[in-house]
Motif scaffolding. Structure first.
Motif, PDB file in Angstrom:
ATOM      1  N   MET A  25      46.976  54.096  33.439  1.00 14.38           N
ATOM      2  CA  MET A  25      45.752  53.924  34.221  1.00 14.38           C
ATOM      3  C   MET A  25      45.984  54.446  35.638  1.00 14.38           C
ATOM      4  SD  MET A  25      43.783  52.465  31.995  1.00 14.38           S
ATOM      5  CE  MET A  25      42.428  51.790  32.925  1.00 14.38           C
ATOM      6  N   ARG A  26      45.023  55.185  36.145  1.00 18.09           N
ATOM      7  CA  ARG A  26      45.136  55.775  37.477  1.00 18.09           C
ATOM      8  C   ARG A  26      44.052  55.196  38.376  1.00 18.09           C
ATOM      9  NH1 ARG A  26      43.552  61.056  39.501  1.00 18.09           N
ATOM     10  NH2 ARG A  26      42.834  61.592  37.399  1.00 18.09           N
TER      11      ARG A  26
ATOM     12  N   ASP B 133      39.716  50.275  26.708  1.00 22.47           N
ATOM     13  CA  ASP B 133      40.772  49.688  25.872  1.00 22.47           C
ATOM     14  C   ASP B 133      41.605  48.661  26.631  1.00 22.47           C
ATOM     15  OD1 ASP B 133      40.032  51.377  23.722  1.00 22.47           O
ATOM     16  OD2 ASP B 133      41.236  52.992  24.582  1.00 22.47           O
ATOM     17  N   GLN B 134      41.020  48.081  27.660  1.00 17.17           N
ATOM     18  CA  GLN B 134      41.699  47.078  28.476  1.00 17.17           C
ATOM     19  C   GLN B 134      40.886  45.785  28.473  1.00 17.17           C
ATOM     20  OE1 GLN B 134      44.680  47.554  29.992  1.00 17.17           O
ATOM     21  NE2 GLN B 134      44.754  49.677  29.288  1.00 17.17           N
ATOM     22  N   HIS B 135      41.593  44.662  28.524  1.00 11.86           N
ATOM     23  CA  HIS B 135      40.928  43.374  28.695  1.00 11.86           C
ATOM     24  C   HIS B 135      40.526  43.225  30.162  1.00 11.86           C
ATOM     25  CE1 HIS B 135      41.990  42.062  24.679  1.00 11.86           C
ATOM     26  NE2 HIS B 135      43.259  42.344  24.905  1.00 11.86           N
ATOM     27  N   VAL B 136      39.304  42.830  30.399  1.00 11.91           N
ATOM     28  CA  VAL B 136      38.792  42.601  31.746  1.00 11.91           C
ATOM     29  C   VAL B 136      38.430  41.119  31.861  1.00 11.91           C
ATOM     30  CG1 VAL B 136      37.053  43.210  33.464  1.00 11.91           C
ATOM     31  CG2 VAL B 136      37.862  44.942  31.834  1.00 11.91           C
ATOM     32  N   ARG B 137      39.058  40.451  32.794  1.00 12.26           N
ATOM     33  CA  ARG B 137      38.799  39.030  33.023  1.00 12.26           C
ATOM     34  C   ARG B 137      37.918  38.874  34.254  1.00 12.26           C
ATOM     35  NH1 ARG B 137      43.566  34.847  34.869  1.00 12.26           N
ATOM     36  NH2 ARG B 137      42.248  33.004  35.226  1.00 12.26           N
ATOM     37  N   VAL B 138      36.892  38.041  34.148  1.00 12.48           N
ATOM     38  CA  VAL B 138      35.977  37.806  35.255  1.00 12.48           C
ATOM     39  C   VAL B 138      36.260  36.436  35.860  1.00 12.48           C
ATOM     40  CG1 VAL B 138      33.567  37.691  35.984  1.00 12.48           C
ATOM     41  CG2 VAL B 138      34.228  39.221  34.113  1.00 12.48           C
ATOM     42  N   LEU B 139      36.390  36.410  37.189  1.00 10.39           N
ATOM     43  CA  LEU B 139      36.661  35.167  37.916  1.00 10.39           C
ATOM     44  C   LEU B 139      35.508  34.886  38.870  1.00 10.39           C
ATOM     45  CD1 LEU B 139      40.354  35.935  38.957  1.00 10.39           C
ATOM     46  CD2 LEU B 139      39.600  34.586  37.001  1.00 10.39           C
ATOM     47  N   SER B 140      35.035  33.661  38.874  1.00 12.12           N
ATOM     48  CA  SER B 140      34.034  33.248  39.852  1.00 12.12           C
ATOM     49  C   SER B 140      34.734  32.915  41.161  1.00 12.12           C
ATOM     50  CB  SER B 140      33.263  32.034  39.334  1.00 12.12           C
ATOM     51  OG  SER B 140      32.358  31.563  40.307  1.00 12.12           O
ATOM     52  N   VAL B 141      34.321  33.575  42.253  1.00 10.16           N
ATOM     53  CA  VAL B 141      34.972  33.369  43.554  1.00 10.16           C
ATOM     54  C   VAL B 141      33.906  33.208  44.648  1.00 10.16           C
ATOM     55  CG1 VAL B 141      37.222  34.387  43.049  1.00 10.16           C
ATOM     56  CG2 VAL B 141      35.322  35.883  43.675  1.00 10.16           C
TER      57      VAL B 141
ATOM     58  N   TYR C 290      37.094  40.919  39.329  1.00  7.29           N
ATOM     59  CA  TYR C 290      37.486  41.441  38.021  1.00  7.29           C
ATOM     60  C   TYR C 290      38.990  41.716  38.026  1.00  7.29           C
ATOM     61  CZ  TYR C 290      32.456  42.374  37.627  1.00  7.29           C
ATOM     62  OH  TYR C 290      31.084  42.250  37.606  1.00  7.29           O
ATOM     63  N   LEU C 291      39.663  41.254  37.000  1.00  7.40           N
ATOM     64  CA  LEU C 291      41.101  41.493  36.835  1.00  7.40           C
ATOM     65  C   LEU C 291      41.285  42.427  35.653  1.00  7.40           C
ATOM     66  CD1 LEU C 291      43.897  40.677  37.954  1.00  7.40           C
ATOM     67  CD2 LEU C 291      43.900  38.825  36.282  1.00  7.40           C
ATOM     68  N   VAL C 292      41.813  43.629  35.944  1.00 13.35           N
ATOM     69  CA  VAL C 292      41.939  44.668  34.926  1.00 13.35           C
ATOM     70  C   VAL C 292      43.321  45.306  35.022  1.00 13.35           C
ATOM     71  CG1 VAL C 292      40.869  46.697  33.873  1.00 13.35           C
ATOM     72  CG2 VAL C 292      39.504  45.237  35.398  1.00 13.35           C
ATOM     73  N   HIS C 293      44.150  45.109  34.015  1.00  6.41           N
ATOM     74  CA  HIS C 293      45.425  45.823  33.937  1.00  6.41           C
ATOM     75  C   HIS C 293      46.233  45.659  35.230  1.00  6.41           C
ATOM     76  CE1 HIS C 293      48.117  48.622  31.975  1.00  6.41           C
ATOM     77  NE2 HIS C 293      48.096  49.434  33.006  1.00  6.41           N
ATOM     78  N   GLY C 294      46.277  44.433  35.759  1.00  7.20           N
ATOM     79  CA  GLY C 294      47.044  44.170  36.968  1.00  7.20           C
ATOM     80  C   GLY C 294      46.354  44.548  38.255  1.00  7.20           C
TER      81      GLY C 294
ATOM     82  N   LEU D  49      42.880  33.165  43.690  1.00  4.27           N
ATOM     83  CA  LEU D  49      43.376  34.536  43.639  1.00  4.27           C
ATOM     84  C   LEU D  49      44.853  34.601  44.001  1.00  4.27           C
ATOM     85  CD1 LEU D  49      40.386  36.508  45.229  1.00  4.27           C
ATOM     86  CD2 LEU D  49      40.844  36.026  42.813  1.00  4.27           C
ATOM     87  N   ALA D  50      45.256  33.808  44.987  1.00  2.00           N
ATOM     88  CA  ALA D  50      46.651  33.815  45.429  1.00  2.00           C
ATOM     89  C   ALA D  50      47.600  33.345  44.335  1.00  2.00           C
ATOM     90  CB  ALA D  50      46.810  32.938  46.666  1.00  2.00           C
ATOM     91  N   ALA D  51      47.084  32.600  43.369  1.00  2.00           N
ATOM     92  CA  ALA D  51      47.928  32.082  42.284  1.00  2.00           C
ATOM     93  C   ALA D  51      48.187  33.114  41.195  1.00  2.00           C
ATOM     94  CB  ALA D  51      47.281  30.837  41.678  1.00  2.00           C
ATOM     95  N   LEU D  52      47.525  34.260  41.259  1.00  2.00           N
ATOM     96  CA  LEU D  52      47.777  35.315  40.281  1.00  2.00           C
ATOM     97  C   LEU D  52      49.170  35.912  40.513  1.00  2.00           C
ATOM     98  CD1 LEU D  52      44.266  37.035  40.421  1.00  2.00           C
ATOM     99  CD2 LEU D  52      45.164  35.632  38.554  1.00  2.00           C
ATOM    100  N   PRO D  53      49.697  36.649  39.544  1.00  2.00           N
ATOM    101  CA  PRO D  53      51.052  37.217  39.712  1.00  2.00           C
ATOM    102  C   PRO D  53      51.188  38.037  40.989  1.00  2.00           C
ATOM    103  CG  PRO D  53      50.334  37.428  37.440  1.00  2.00           C
ATOM    104  CD  PRO D  53      49.143  36.918  38.204  1.00  2.00           C
ATOM    105  N   GLY D  54      52.362  37.964  41.594  1.00  2.00           N
ATOM    106  CA  GLY D  54      52.594  38.613  42.883  1.00  2.00           C
ATOM    107  C   GLY D  54      52.438  40.115  42.868  1.00  2.00           C
ATOM    108  N   ASP D  55      52.654  40.751  41.717  1.00  2.00           N
ATOM    109  CA  ASP D  55      52.532  42.208  41.663  1.00  2.00           C
ATOM    110  C   ASP D  55      51.101  42.673  41.395  1.00  2.00           C
ATOM    111  OD1 ASP D  55      52.371  41.400  39.023  1.00  2.00           O
ATOM    112  OD2 ASP D  55      53.883  42.800  38.267  1.00  2.00           O
TER     113      ASP D  55
END
Length: 253
Positions: free
Chosen positions: A1-2, A97-105, A115-119, A150-156
């Motif tokens: 992904m670019r 072909d990617q899972h997209v997660r939606v977060l209410s913020v 939206y969280l997509v492929h990191g 949001l801060a609790a998501l993975p650091g990378d």
């Protein structure tokens, strides 16, 4: 992904995440940069909107004229007067072909989503590099809760926010934590990037947790700075956050 950031208006970014030619387009407030990219081979496969402000969704009608039937995903808010699929907390999409997660913020607006997509975290105007959005519709408790989530998501996780505000935010962050070594390095990096006309984004959540005062309301140096401004210790993290946001609103440094 670019990943690429298309500049728009004075300081907006339209984010494009592509797999070969196909692409997700995030918050196209202006159609022109997307149409220009299309002339070089970009093929939008969906549009993702984080909130209703025109500088984030105003270009959609022109893009739908160019690509009729292009799927548009947006929060459930009548102020987004478009034919689109409404998404919210817990929505799961499958795009490129990617899972997209939606977060209410909520906080910047009452219906804001990310939206969280492929990191990659497309967070609109909720979290900025070294800062956060103004609370136009939400409460301090809501905005603080959204940022902590949001801060609790993975650091990378790569933070792809809606505006190039890093240098202005850095000036305020250094006022709050003048001895934060990680912040000093991040500010110097941002200065070099902007001097070369390079975006300061994306950043990472690990960097933001080290440098962004709005994610550090539990840290003694931030609480001490707020206490000095208030003339007393803040009652809790929410009051610390509220005082920081009010301070930033008035900051002219």
């Amino acid at each position: 992904m670019r990943l690429s950031a298309l500049p728009a208006f004075e300081d907006n970014y339209i984010w494009v995440l592509r797999d070969a030619r196909r692409a997700l387009v995030v918050d196209p407030g202006d159609a022109a940069p997307v149409l220009a990219a299309a002339s070089e081979g970009l093929e939008p496969t969906a549009i993702l909107l984080t909130h209703h402000h025109p500088d984030h969704c105003g270009g959609v009608p022109a893009l739908l004229e160019r690509w009729p039937g292009l799927p548009v995903f947006a929060p459930d808010d009548s102020r987004i007067a478009l034919d689109c699929e409404r998404v919210g907390e817990g929505s799961r999409l499958q795009l490129l072909d990617q899972h997209v997660r939606v977060l209410s913020v909520p906080g910047h607006t009452r219906s804001h989503v990310a939206y969280l997509v492929h990191g990659h975290l497309f967070c609109g105007d909720t979290l900025f590099s070294l800062g956060c959005g103004r609370m136009f519709e939400g409460t301090a408790a809501q905005m603080h809760g959204s940022l902590q989530r949001l801060a609790a998501l993975p650091g990378d996780t790569r933070v792809c926010c809606g505006h190039e505000y890093t240098l202005a935010n850095a000036r305020f962050a250094c006022e709050v934590e003048p001895d934060n070594a990680a912040l000093a390095l991040r500010r110097a990096e941002a200065v070099r990037q902007r001097a070369s006309a390079v975006p300061t984004l994306p950043t990472t959540l690990a960097s933001e947790r080290d440098c962004n005062p709005f994610l550090r309301c539990d840290i003694a140096t931030v609480r001490d700075a707020v206490a000095h401004r208030l003339g007393r210790a803040p009652a809790d993290e929410v009051e610390t956050f509220a005082a920081l946001r009010g301070w930033k609103d008035e900051f002219r440094g």
